[in-house]
Write an enzyme that holds these catalytic residues in place. Structure first.
Site, short mmCIF file in Angstrom:
data_model
loop_
_atom_site.label_atom_id
_atom_site.label_comp_id
_atom_site.label_asym_id
_atom_site.label_seq_id
_atom_site.Cartn_x
_atom_site.Cartn_y
_atom_site.Cartn_z
N HIS B 27 -13.77 9.53 -32.68
CA HIS B 27 -13.13 9.35 -33.98
C HIS B 27 -13.32 7.93 -34.49
CE1 HIS B 27 -11.17 12.75 -31.97
NE2 HIS B 27 -10.83 13.20 -33.16
N ASN B 184 -4.21 6.43 -45.16
CA ASN B 184 -5.58 6.57 -45.68
C ASN B 184 -5.77 7.84 -46.50
OD1 ASN B 184 -5.84 8.63 -43.78
ND2 ASN B 184 -6.77 7.30 -42.25
N HIS B 258 -13.59 11.12 -39.81
CA HIS B 258 -12.42 11.26 -38.94
C HIS B 258 -12.77 11.53 -37.48
CE1 HIS B 258 -8.41 12.37 -37.55
NE2 HIS B 258 -9.03 13.32 -36.90
N ARG B 348 25.88 23.15 -12.96
CA ARG B 348 25.96 22.10 -14.00
C ARG B 348 27.14 21.18 -13.71
NH1 ARG B 348 28.86 24.45 -19.46
NH2 ARG B 348 30.12 26.04 -18.45
N GLU B 402 15.83 17.78 -29.31
CA GLU B 402 15.37 17.96 -27.94
C GLU B 402 14.04 17.27 -27.69
OE1 GLU B 402 16.06 20.48 -30.03
OE2 GLU B 402 17.95 21.31 -29.29
N HIS B 452 22.39 26.36 -18.14
CA HIS B 452 22.38 27.70 -18.71
C HIS B 452 21.04 28.34 -18.41
CE1 HIS B 452 25.75 25.73 -20.55
NE2 HIS B 452 26.15 26.81 -21.18
N HIS B 464 19.13 32.69 -26.17
CA HIS B 464 19.57 31.55 -25.36
C HIS B 464 19.32 31.75 -23.87
CE1 HIS B 464 21.24 30.24 -29.08
NE2 HIS B 464 21.89 29.23 -28.55
N ARG B 511 25.38 27.94 -15.72
CA ARG B 511 26.65 27.86 -16.44
C ARG B 511 27.78 28.40 -15.55
NH1 ARG B 511 29.24 31.84 -20.77
NH2 ARG B 511 30.80 30.44 -21.63
#
Lengths: 658, 658
Positions: B27, B184, B258, B348, B402, B452, B464, B511
């Site tokens: 590049h 650019n 590029h 946990r 996250e 969990h 979940h 959990r």
């Protein structure tokens, strides 16, 4: 006494807190906080007919803040949808109830998409709004003319995907997309001040959005803001200033209402504060009637639409497209031409040629790439860009937004009428993996074109070389993962991806050229998942199983084994899922259960070896990558990592000579 | 004739285009476009000493637009770093050269992090700036007082992670972070107008950033902007208006520069246009000297710093922290107390208790969560928040970010002096998976606390509930994945995660409550990856292998098998990677190679079964999830999906009685 808007909203609050209480789990804060806004939307603005959740020209409603699922369950129930029933709601979050913890499109008509993974609902709504504008451009106002409404919380806005989604929506000027932001200043950890100082309206304005606001507990203010939003030619953000858990006198306005039952005492106090004297799960007849009337508001528009459809020249075409049906994918002639004159090309190039045939035959495809058009080979020459000035275009320049692209494609597929496909490098499937998982869970026909599928991409090095990706995609339930070996298999896999109405597909394609290994006309052999590409000439002592670019390597290994007098089958295995779906007789015919000392199974795939024990058995041999790649021309890398016939054949020979 | 800034910049341009030309891949556009800006930064602003790339108080420089790798290789070489040599650069993108396609921290000192996956470099720089402020707060200006500089392109800014990263930086008011945006107006697909209409400066301002700009080809303008940026108390975005491929007369300003070599003809034309008459890879002595002088600029500051360190009371502590060493993780007493009084708690929760001991013993830990503090149990009571007003705090409220969290943790670990850990739900490991992969590739000690970890989370439902996640994380090379079975294993796994200096760990935690299964004092058995938790009482006919919450299930199955007269070992396998690292004798002692008809191997893990054939052999049995979960209380789900001792034991019995 006349039923008031407050009464309607309080019915949502009561059902929500009662259901969460009964489940002793769930999120009452959001439904109670947004009850007033949702009431205005569902009784005055949203175009729907509760009697027909599948009406093609309905407005789409997306609860992006999916944890507040009792809001949508309440709305569907109250406005007269057949489901959820009050018993469904009583069984909220219990096995068998369609009222799952988070809303699931496959459980309830009226739930337009599955939400809960934050940020994706709004991003899917962008795709729905894109599909609407595209179909409007193709079929006209008489058939397609609706809006997309979203309720989103701070979480949806803070997630990275929000940036991608609103950038795309702003660029495409999707004026029929309206997002109602539940601005309650609370996240799970506490005040939003703990984690953000962002001026959200300014950010939306910077992305080309119209921004307006309201007091989320003042019905006039809400209605005025929704009217502003509906009328503006830009996508709109409506900032709804709300109090989370509104109505729970001691807990409202705090994160305590976010994700836990209020408790019997607070529920009683809320009933008192709201003046709601009815028993749990009981909605008085006058309020229930008023809600059901609202659910019929769209009936007249629906009838008008049906009448227009009845007399419309494009009605049949429109309806079969909305049903997701098509007659011919256009690939047969293409495959025949490949058999007639074999091509040594990269499978990404083979995909482009297949797409030429597909896009000509199927007007429903909408392609795109996350800024890798020339590398993913996703654009065919007849495709014009889908832009704010031309929604009839069938190619989307998604920008450097892999996750936003995946979510938008989910939204398009959920809307119906189009079949989206989009490209990026396979290694960046990680960037859109949460969307791929939602494609699979939601059963959407979305096709991911993932090129540069191994160290075979060469010089870009380890950051760009997939290792674990093909196998880790195979782990996602209801996802078809294809790794075709040549131009014929690529076309076959495209046909299979298009034919799967209830799930997504990934095509893992090479950057580098591959010889055509399929030279005879046949049925779609890729449909079997795996098949014997070449049978052993000598007594069969080895079965070589390979995918994609390594099928060529396996053929080379077979040559060397045969030269030493050992027969070797070569099995091409473009899809593990489809092979697993075959009956046992077929699977046994390809991979017979025989003692490994009699027939050794060997896998060759330039990726993770973990998982291949399923097909080679532990006693077999596996050739692949056990670490990251390197930066060098592809042939040097295959040699360096021992993935050549020259490196593999001696190891196989040593094993069978043991 | 005096060497000008243009000469210095043109040396970068020449090396960049020559190297790309020699590799015939790469590049050139970015290095040529940003050569002027980089020259000003590296000759006037950046604090570094080319003679000592590891100087702890150096400014950190991050090339977030990693595809422009020849920019940093040129800068390192020209300013006098020992590597890359000119031969390294000649071998750009070839096997064995440290000049890989994208910059890799493990190849070259001076490359602070591995970039290429867009957006992550900038997001890691946020973490570096956080670590700097924290160490400054702890050790004072005399030891820690430096800046973080980033060069980023449009791609880095368009990715979703950019929103998360700059939101975090704005919230924390990281004034020592300065981002030079290569504006650019070109992406791979063409003009940025194809995909975005965003007002980027307005968005940064909305996130609490200072924004300034310059003509990226006017040295005075650049210097003034960098001065503004350096002086502002907010994080700064410097908009550098540049021409991509500047210097290539026919291709500059277009996407043609590029990602591909310019070609011999255009390289010749560029030499002409730039007035650069030297041969390929040749830098005239006067220019080379001027660059090397610049590389020594920081020498005096470095000496001053060394003198301060020599007399500093905290010097020893600081240096051992920067080396990543510590004496005692504080866990022994905690484990002893668990043996003394066993706990039935969720892992946990066990993790939280372990962290209490760790955080007291190790001042280098910095915890956090992506808005799930109370669910991930990541905050111990002695931790105060890390905020713009108190950088000494050791707990980060990352917000619903996250991916941004993962990248920030990578940046912190790369900076050194701290050990970051952060939490989210395991299912959302998908959201930060690209950062986890970079942790592994970059060999950073980052600890992901993923709670969990199965359908055991219950009512939140399929969106979940992780299914494929544990297995798909096991596929990532150099990542330690732990799924501990009880409080003791949890503490052991924490000890192992902390001890691994050269790679990340994931802790998959429940959990739901689990009984303590480890009741005897012992060495760290988790360090073996897998171990016999309970030996068969009767003649051994079965080996049950389980992880995490399913170890309890396996013990129940063993009871039932023993009751029927069949001996069954129970093996707990918290880490596949560590088990694979044991010698063959040990592995054979746990899982002996015996005909399955004599000893049946059975796996139990509430996740994907694909992959478990490695340990059960194909002939064994595997119990797990072959599709998505459902929304219901956890015990109902384990029963529904057949993952109970009652459901499994009869199937095992049927198999061994065959």
């Amino acid at each position: 006494m006349a039923v008031t808007q407050s009464d309607l909203a309080n019915a949502i609050r009561a059902l929500s807190m009662d259901a969460v209480e009964a489940a002793n789990s769930g999120h009452p804060g959001m439904p109670m906080g947004m009850a007033d806004v949702a009431t205005v939307l569902w009784t005055q603005f949203l175009k729907y007919d509760a009697a027909d959740p599948h009406w093609a020209d309905r407005d789409r409603f997306v609860l992006s803040a999916g944890h507040g699922s009792m809001l949508i369950y309440s709305l569907l129930h109250l406005s007269g949808y057949a489901r959820p029933t009050i018993d469904d709601i009583r069984n909220f979050r219990k096995l068998g109830s369609p009222c799952a913890g988070h809303p699931e499109n496959f459980e309830l008509p009226g739930v337009e998409c599955t939400t809960g993974p934050l940020g994706q609902g709004l991003a899917m709504a962008v795709g729905m709004a894109m599909a609407e504008r595209h179909l409007n451009a193709v079929f006209g106002d008489d058939l397609v003319d609706h809006k997309t409404w979203v309720i989103a919380g701070d979480g949806c806005l803070m997630e990275g995907i929000n940036h991608e989604a609103i950038g795309l929506a702003g660029q495409l000027r999707l004026g029929r997309l309206n997002v109602l932001w539940d601005d309650n200043r609370i996240t799970i950890d506490g005040s939003t001040e703990l984690s953000t100082c962002e001026d959200i309206p300014a950010r939306y304005a910077a992305s080309g959005w119209h921004v307006t606001e309201c007091d989320g507990h003042d019905f006039e203010s809400i209605a005025k803001a929704l009217e502003n939003a509906a009328g503006d030619p830009r996508p709109s953000l409506v900032r709804c200033k709300t109090v989370i858990g509104k109505g729970a006198p001691n807990k409202q306005g705090t994160s305590a209402t976010h994700g836990a039952a209020l408790g019997a005492e607070e529920v009683a106090a809320a009933r008192e504060a709201l003046g709601w004297s009815h028993a749990a799960f009981e909605v008085p007849a006058d309020i229930a009637d008023a809600w059901r009337e609202a659910g019929k508001r769209g009936g007249e528009a629906h009838t008008g639409w049906k009448n227009r459809v009845a007399n419309h020249s494009k009605a049949e075409d429109f309806q079969s497209r909305m049903a997701g049906d098509f007659a011919d994918d256009g690939l047969s002639a293409h495959i025949a031409s490949l058999i007639a004159s074999p091509q040594k090309i990269a499978t990404r190039k083979a995909s482009e040629i297949a797409l030429g045939a597909i896009n000509a035959a199927l007007p429903e495809t909408i392609g795109g790439s996350a800024d890798l058009t020339g590398s993913n080979n996703t654009k065919t020459k007849d495709q014009s860009p889908f832009t704010r000035d031309d929604y009839a275009g069938r190619y989307v320049y998604y920008g450097i937004r892999e996750f936003g692209m995946g979510a938008a494609m989910n939204g398009m597929a959920l809307h119906g009428g189009v079949i989206p496909y989009g490209g990026t490098f396979l290694v960046f499937s990680d960037y859109c993996r949460p969307a791929i998982r939602l494609s699979a869970l939601q059963q959407t026909r979305v096709i991911y074109v993932m090129t540069h599928d191994s160290i075979g991409l060469g010089e870009d090095g380890p950051t760009h070389q997939p290792i674990e990706h093909v196998m880790s995609l195979r782990l996602i339930p209801n996802l078809q993962v294809f790794r075709p070996a040549d131009a014929v298999e690529t076309a076959e896999c495209w046909a299979l991806a298009l034919a799967k109405k209830d799930g997504p597909s990934v095509l893992a394609l090479t950057r580098q050229n591959l010889p055509q290994v399929r030279l005879q006309a046949s049925e779609n052999l890729s449909a079997k998942g795996a098949y014997r590409l070449r049978a052993a000439q000598g007594d069969r002592r080895v079965i070589l199983i390979a995918t994609g670019s390594e099928v060529e390597v396996a053929l080379g290994v077979a040559d060397k084994l045969e030269a030493e007098g050992f027969g070797a089958d070569v099995v091409s295995m473009p899809s593990w899922e489809l092979f697993a779906a075959q009956d046992e007789d077929y699977r046994e015919s390809v991979l017979p259960t025989v003692d490994p000392s009699q027939i050794l199974r060997v896998s060759i795939e330039a990726g993770s070896m973990l998982g291949w024990e399923r097909h080679t058995m532990v006693q077999g041999l596996r050739f692949g990558m056990d670490g990251y790649g390197a930066s060098a021309p592809a042939p040097d890398l295959f040699k360096h990592f021992g993935l050549t016939a020259e490196a593999i054949a001696p190891k196989v020979l040593a094993e069978i000579r043991k």
